[in-house]
Design a protein around this motif. Structure first.
Motif: not given
Length: 470
Positions: A265-294
């Motif tokens: 996600l871009s900085d502008a997209e992260w700002e939308i998430i922040r402004r709207t109060g969307v709740r977030v979780n991250v996946c330290p292992r699966s994002d690397a395991q399955y080559a998700l984006e970066e």
């Protein structure tokens, strides 16, 4: 509840893995005495040689020298007491498929080895077994709360089986049913949401509560909101990020949205998430395991935009299901990137994360993301008693010079002595309570044999490649 004399459903005959509590078995008063308490509540603070009194399933008091007053006493000398860990995103139905694809290099490879193959053959009883395995594995590893993203809910019966397993296991959970990604299913969404809310979640006080899992779909999101259900979405990549401006303009984003992954996600997209109060979780292992984006989890990206993300395991199809590993991966990847940016001379390189910050991500931040922080996530008088005791005297942890560092950097499921959920002991002396492991193995092997046979898969314990049965 379990062990009904006449089964109502096919999976009822399986419901004898965990001994059910007696009808009158209300959580008793328990005094945890002399532990090293890491409360994750700034008002309570941390306490060496402290006591926790649990009464009526809730934390009644925290201090030193608390009177027992007839309570059962647990000696916590040489133990570290922390809130129960919170896994903010797990696909619990995949319990039978643990490490089916340990080298899986891409998301498509994972999908071929799970969703596009075995998942299409799951019966309600297979869902029950998968959820039971996952829930008990969570409890054994000190995870007292799991958000179950159940995206293989092929029929109303599949959903009922998943809920039954979570309830029978005695874990705190948010059950979020969603449509399967492949194969035949009952096309009961979103209509079945109302039935589940009415029949299974009429009250709000149970250990298992409800959300809904869905990608962006106007009708499904509206149905969830009409029932007051949080909406959980797998959110990753430029294509998903491009949706955010339009969704914000229409007022379709808010604190009832929960986004998993959040990679690319871009900085502008992260700002939308922040402004709207969307709740977030991250996946330290699966994002690397399955080559998700970066390929790098978005913990730092969230923090950069003033968001405290939760941590999640995601799946056990490739790796283990404990939160200790997630905290460690998140900690060291963040530190590596922070140092890399400093080394390159970037003036705005982030500060190195602390072990306390990682423990918060695995406890209180997870509870907040799940909408359960009024009940759990910290050791706070009045909250429900979800906590774990870690044996700091074990050979891999002793001597423990720093309690939080010991938990985040060195502990594992084998060090988890005691697990309590809402005042009930689920693990004690390093052993899960009331669990018939022989029976659990028996029904698991039967389910695996059925699924493997239907998919035409021959198990190979030494395989390098993932099953490709789609």
């Amino acid at each position: 509840m379990p062990n009904t004399e006449t089964p109502r459903h096919a999976w009822d005959v399986l419901r004898n893995v965990v001994a059910p509590p007696a009808p009158a078995d209300a959580p008793q008063a328990i005094l945890i005495r002399g532990g090293t308490i890491v409360s994750m509540d700034p008002q309570v603070g941390d306490l060496a040689g402290g006591d926790i009194l649990v009464r009526g399933g809730r934390i009644a008091a925290i201090g030193r020298g608390l009177p027992a007053d007839g309570a059962q006493v647990i000696d916590a000398t040489d133990m570290i007491v922390v809130p129960g860990l919170v896994d903010a995103h797990r696909h619990a139905w995949e319990g039978q498929l643990r490490r089916i694809a340990p080298n899986s290099p891409t998301l498509l490879d994972y999908l071929n080895s799970t969703h596009f193959s075995f998942a299409t053959h799951y019966r309600p009883e297979d869902i029950y077994i998968g959820n039971m395995l996952t829930a008990l594995g969570c409890l054994d590893a000190g995870i007292t709360t799991v958000v179950d993203n159940s995206h293989n809910a092929r029929s109303p019966q599949h959903s009922d089986a998943a809920i039954d397993a979570l309830e029978d296991a005695g874990i705190r959970a948010v059950y979020a049913p969603g449509t399967p990604l492949a194969g035949a299913w009952a096309h009961h969404w979103p209509g079945d949401l109302a039935r589940l809310k009415r029949e299974r979640f009429a009250g709000e006080d149970g250990l298992v509560t409800m959300a809904m899992m869905s990608q962006w779909d106007r009708a499904t999101w509206a149905a969830a909101r009409a029932l007051g259900l949080p909406i959980i979405t797998e959110f990753l990549g430029a294509e998903m990020g491009a949706l955010l401006p339009g969704l914000e303009r229409e007022g379709l984003l808010g604190p009832d949205n929960i986004f998993n992954h959040n990679t690319g996600l871009s900085d502008a997209e992260w700002e939308i998430i922040r402004r709207t109060g969307v709740r977030v979780n991250v996946c330290p292992r699966s994002d690397a395991q399955y080559a998700l984006e970066e390929g790098v989890h978005a913990y730092q990206r969230a923090v950069d935009h003033g968001i405290e993300p939760a941590l999640s395991v995601d799946v056990e199809a490739s790796y283990g299901g404990d939160m200790f590993s997630e905290m460690r991966v998140a900690y060291f990847v963040q530190r590596a990137h922070a140092q890399h940016r400093r080394y390159r001379g970037e003036q705005d390189a982030p500060a190195a994360v602390s072990v306390r910050g990682m423990l918060k991500a695995g406890t209180l931040s997870g509870a907040r993301m799940a909408g359960l922080d009024a009940r759990t996530g910290s050791l706070t008088p009045g909250k429900q008693a979800d906590l774990i005791l870690i044996r700091a005297g074990d050979i891999n942890l002793y001597p423990s010079s720093n309690a939080i560092g010991t938990v985040v950097h060195a502990a594992d499921r084998g060090n988890v002595d005691t697990v309590m959920v809402a005042g009930r002991l689920r693990k004690r002396g390093g052993k899960l309570l009331g669990v018939d492991m022989r029976r659990l193995r028996e029904i698991t092997e039967a389910s695996r044999a059925y699924l493997f046979g239907r998919a035409g898969y021959t198990a190979d314990p030494f395989a390098d490649a993932s099953p490709d049965l789609a």
